[in-house]
Scaffold this active site. Sequence first.
Site, PDB file in Angstrom:
ATOM      1  N   ASP A   1      30.341  24.253  88.279  1.00  9.44           N
ATOM      2  CA  ASP A   1      29.189  24.063  87.377  1.00  9.44           C
ATOM      3  C   ASP A   1      27.983  23.661  88.213  1.00  9.44           C
ATOM      4  O   ASP A   1      28.118  23.176  89.342  1.00  9.44           O
ATOM      5  CB  ASP A   1      29.482  22.981  86.327  1.00  9.44           C
ATOM      6  CG  ASP A   1      28.316  22.808  85.346  1.00  9.44           C
ATOM      7  OD1 ASP A   1      27.698  23.820  84.961  1.00  9.44           O
ATOM      8  OD2 ASP A   1      27.990  21.666  84.988  1.00  9.44           O
ATOM      9  N   SER A   2      26.811  23.850  87.615  1.00  9.28           N
ATOM     10  CA  SER A   2      25.586  23.421  88.276  1.00  9.28           C
ATOM     11  C   SER A   2      25.566  21.897  88.458  1.00  9.28           C
ATOM     12  O   SER A   2      24.880  21.393  89.333  1.00  9.28           O
ATOM     13  CB  SER A   2      24.384  23.830  87.441  1.00  9.28           C
ATOM     14  OG  SER A   2      24.481  23.225  86.162  1.00  9.28           O
TER      15      SER A   2
ATOM     16  N   TYR B   1      20.251  24.437  86.424  1.00 10.59           N
ATOM     17  CA  TYR B   1      20.088  25.875  86.606  1.00 10.59           C
ATOM     18  C   TYR B   1      19.341  26.501  85.416  1.00 10.59           C
ATOM     19  O   TYR B   1      18.806  27.594  85.521  1.00 10.59           O
ATOM     20  CB  TYR B   1      21.456  26.558  86.678  1.00 10.59           C
ATOM     21  CG  TYR B   1      22.184  26.475  88.003  1.00 10.59           C
ATOM     22  CD1 TYR B   1      21.797  25.588  89.011  1.00 10.59           C
ATOM     23  CD2 TYR B   1      23.278  27.301  88.241  1.00 10.59           C
ATOM     24  CE1 TYR B   1      22.500  25.528  90.210  1.00 10.59           C
ATOM     25  CE2 TYR B   1      23.979  27.255  89.438  1.00 10.59           C
ATOM     26  CZ  TYR B   1      23.594  26.360  90.413  1.00 10.59           C
ATOM     27  OH  TYR B   1      24.281  26.317  91.594  1.00 10.59           O
ATOM     28  N   GLY B   2      19.371  25.791  84.284  1.00 12.51           N
ATOM     29  CA  GLY B   2      18.927  26.375  83.016  1.00 12.51           C
ATOM     30  C   GLY B   2      17.505  26.898  83.007  1.00 12.51           C
ATOM     31  O   GLY B   2      17.166  27.793  82.223  1.00 12.51           O
TER      32      GLY B   2
ATOM     33  N   CYS C   1      29.970  27.020  83.411  1.00 11.21           N
ATOM     34  CA  CYS C   1      28.532  26.848  83.205  1.00 11.21           C
ATOM     35  C   CYS C   1      28.047  28.096  82.477  1.00 11.21           C
ATOM     36  O   CYS C   1      28.250  29.217  82.969  1.00 11.21           O
ATOM     37  CB  CYS C   1      27.850  26.735  84.564  1.00 11.21           C
ATOM     38  SG  CYS C   1      26.050  26.705  84.496  1.00 11.21           S
ATOM     39  N   ASN C   2      27.452  27.896  81.319  1.00 11.25           N
ATOM     40  CA  ASN C   2      26.982  29.056  80.548  1.00 11.25           C
ATOM     41  C   ASN C   2      25.862  29.787  81.262  1.00 11.25           C
ATOM     42  O   ASN C   2      25.772  31.011  81.214  1.00 11.25           O
ATOM     43  CB  ASN C   2      26.486  28.597  79.185  1.00 11.25           C
ATOM     44  CG  ASN C   2      27.631  28.168  78.294  1.00 11.25           C
ATOM     45  OD1 ASN C   2      28.167  28.965  77.547  1.00 11.25           O
ATOM     46  ND2 ASN C   2      28.047  26.917  78.401  1.00 11.25           N
ATOM     47  N   THR C   3      24.995  29.016  81.909  1.00 12.62           N
ATOM     48  CA  THR C   3      23.847  29.628  82.565  1.00 12.62           C
ATOM     49  C   THR C   3      24.323  30.553  83.694  1.00 12.62           C
ATOM     50  O   THR C   3      23.853  31.693  83.816  1.00 12.62           O
ATOM     51  CB  THR C   3      22.909  28.531  83.115  1.00 12.62           C
ATOM     52  OG1 THR C   3      22.692  27.567  82.078  1.00 12.62           O
ATOM     53  CG2 THR C   3      21.594  29.106  83.560  1.00 12.62           C
TER      54      THR C   3
ATOM     55  N   GLU D   1      22.140  14.375  82.118  1.00 11.89           N
ATOM     56  CA  GLU D   1      22.190  14.091  83.563  1.00 11.89           C
ATOM     57  C   GLU D   1      21.597  12.717  83.879  1.00 11.89           C
ATOM     58  O   GLU D   1      21.988  12.083  84.840  1.00 11.89           O
ATOM     59  CB  GLU D   1      21.439  15.184  84.356  1.00 11.89           C
ATOM     60  CG  GLU D   1      22.109  16.552  84.323  1.00 11.89           C
ATOM     61  CD  GLU D   1      23.224  16.731  85.373  1.00 11.89           C
ATOM     62  OE1 GLU D   1      23.139  16.146  86.455  1.00 11.89           O
ATOM     63  OE2 GLU D   1      24.182  17.475  85.072  1.00 11.89           O
TER      64      GLU D   1
ATOM     65  N   CYS E   1      26.403  25.147  76.092  1.00 11.73           N
ATOM     66  CA  CYS E   1      26.113  24.546  77.391  1.00 11.73           C
ATOM     67  C   CYS E   1      27.162  23.470  77.603  1.00 11.73           C
ATOM     68  O   CYS E   1      27.429  22.671  76.691  1.00 11.73           O
ATOM     69  CB  CYS E   1      24.716  23.941  77.406  1.00 11.73           C
ATOM     70  SG  CYS E   1      24.385  22.951  78.886  1.00 11.73           S
ATOM     71  N   THR E   2      27.748  23.459  78.786  1.00  9.98           N
ATOM     72  CA  THR E   2      28.892  22.566  79.008  1.00  9.98           C
ATOM     73  C   THR E   2      28.490  21.090  79.073  1.00  9.98           C
ATOM     74  O   THR E   2      29.357  20.226  79.090  1.00  9.98           O
ATOM     75  CB  THR E   2      29.646  22.978  80.284  1.00  9.98           C
ATOM     76  OG1 THR E   2      28.734  23.005  81.382  1.00  9.98           O
ATOM     77  CG2 THR E   2      30.266  24.349  80.114  1.00  9.98           C
ATOM     78  N   HIS E   3      27.208  20.820  79.108  1.00 12.49           N
ATOM     79  CA  HIS E   3      26.750  19.420  79.045  1.00 12.49           C
ATOM     80  C   HIS E   3      26.777  18.861  77.619  1.00 12.49           C
ATOM     81  O   HIS E   3      26.802  17.650  77.425  1.00 12.49           O
ATOM     82  CB  HIS E   3      25.304  19.308  79.535  1.00 12.49           C
ATOM     83  CG  HIS E   3      25.149  19.312  81.025  1.00 12.49           C
ATOM     84  ND1 HIS E   3      25.430  20.410  81.797  1.00 12.49           N
ATOM     85  CD2 HIS E   3      24.726  18.346  81.881  1.00 12.49           C
ATOM     86  CE1 HIS E   3      25.177  20.121  83.063  1.00 12.49           C
ATOM     87  NE2 HIS E   3      24.754  18.873  83.131  1.00 12.49           N
TER      88      HIS E   3
HETATM   89  N1  DGL Z   1      26.059  23.188  82.172  1.00 14.68           N
HETATM   90  C1  DGL Z   1      25.173  24.307  82.266  1.00 14.68           C
HETATM   91  C2  DGL Z   1      25.499  25.314  81.181  1.00 14.68           C
HETATM   92  O1  DGL Z   1      26.595  25.301  80.617  1.00 14.68           O
HETATM   93  C3  DGL Z   1      23.711  23.998  82.171  1.00 14.68           C
HETATM   94  C4  DGL Z   1      23.181  22.974  83.065  1.00 14.68           C
HETATM   95  C5  DGL Z   1      21.989  23.438  83.843  1.00 14.68           C
HETATM   96  O2  DGL Z   1      20.945  23.746  83.283  1.00 14.68           O
HETATM   97  O3  DGL Z   1      22.153  23.467  85.041  1.00 14.68           O
HETATM   98  O4  DGL Z   1      24.674  26.130  80.862  1.00 14.68           O
END
Ligand code: DGL
Length: 276
Positions: A12-13, A44-45, A75-77, A160, A194-196
Amino acid sequence: MNCPQGPIGVFDSGYGGLTILSKIRELLPQYNYIYLGDNARTPYGTRSFEVVYQFTLEAVRKLFELGCPLVILACNTASAKALRSIQQRDLPHLAPSNRVLGVIRPTVEAIGEMTRSRHVGVLATAGTILSGSYPLEIKKLYPDVRVTGMACPMWVPLVENQEYASEGADYFVRKYIDDLLAQDPLIDTLILGCTHYPLLIDKIRRFTPPGIRLVAQGEYVAASLKDYLRRHPEIRTRCTVGGDCRFLTTESEAKFRESASIFLRQQVEVTSIVLE
Ligand code: DGL
């Protein structure tokens, strides 16, 4: 062909992928894992397609070097912006017998049974929403489902920065949900894309009208991985067992240790690495 054995890589990012890793380890505790968080370059988003692709490729390459036969982009992004290119363009020459999987497809597969109104909402990073990956994947499987997406650029920073439980977070949690439901009031299923976001789930639930189902991805990704390994013995037999999990970060070890303990509710040992 050289087909080494090794742990399953989870990338993940940042810290969000830990929510996926936990669910995977609950369901598949027997395997060894390496978690890699590119915490130094998160989020990363908001980054461009090219940059997310480049960073994700570097991470996948590193996990392959460390012996992982299978890497999950938790990570979805990264799944939205890099997975397809890596699978189609890079894997054939990088490591043709290895595999890279994402988190979008397993989530999408799960929603067909859930929505009665056939109106689905997606809350995700700007990168994931702009990529159009969710509507695209949902249309492939369920052409009758209407999908509306909402970028939530403040949510990853809230998580974060450990502000996800604070009162200050309420405004932004409510705002994106209200904006989305104003666009489509018939939504009955809401994907946390988004995994967050599982860390914000209490607040998300509080500001979501009753009757709307929230879909956090972890359990669906874990179930899909279990099924994948059952169907692919050539990969399964290369995944080492023992129940170990190593953590790697591109940030400082102390910072990762502190933040990861919030996601995992336990202390972990971590090693700092450089991606290039
Ligand atoms: N956890 C990332 C996701 O699932 C997003 C976090 C990021 O923006 O880096 O998209």
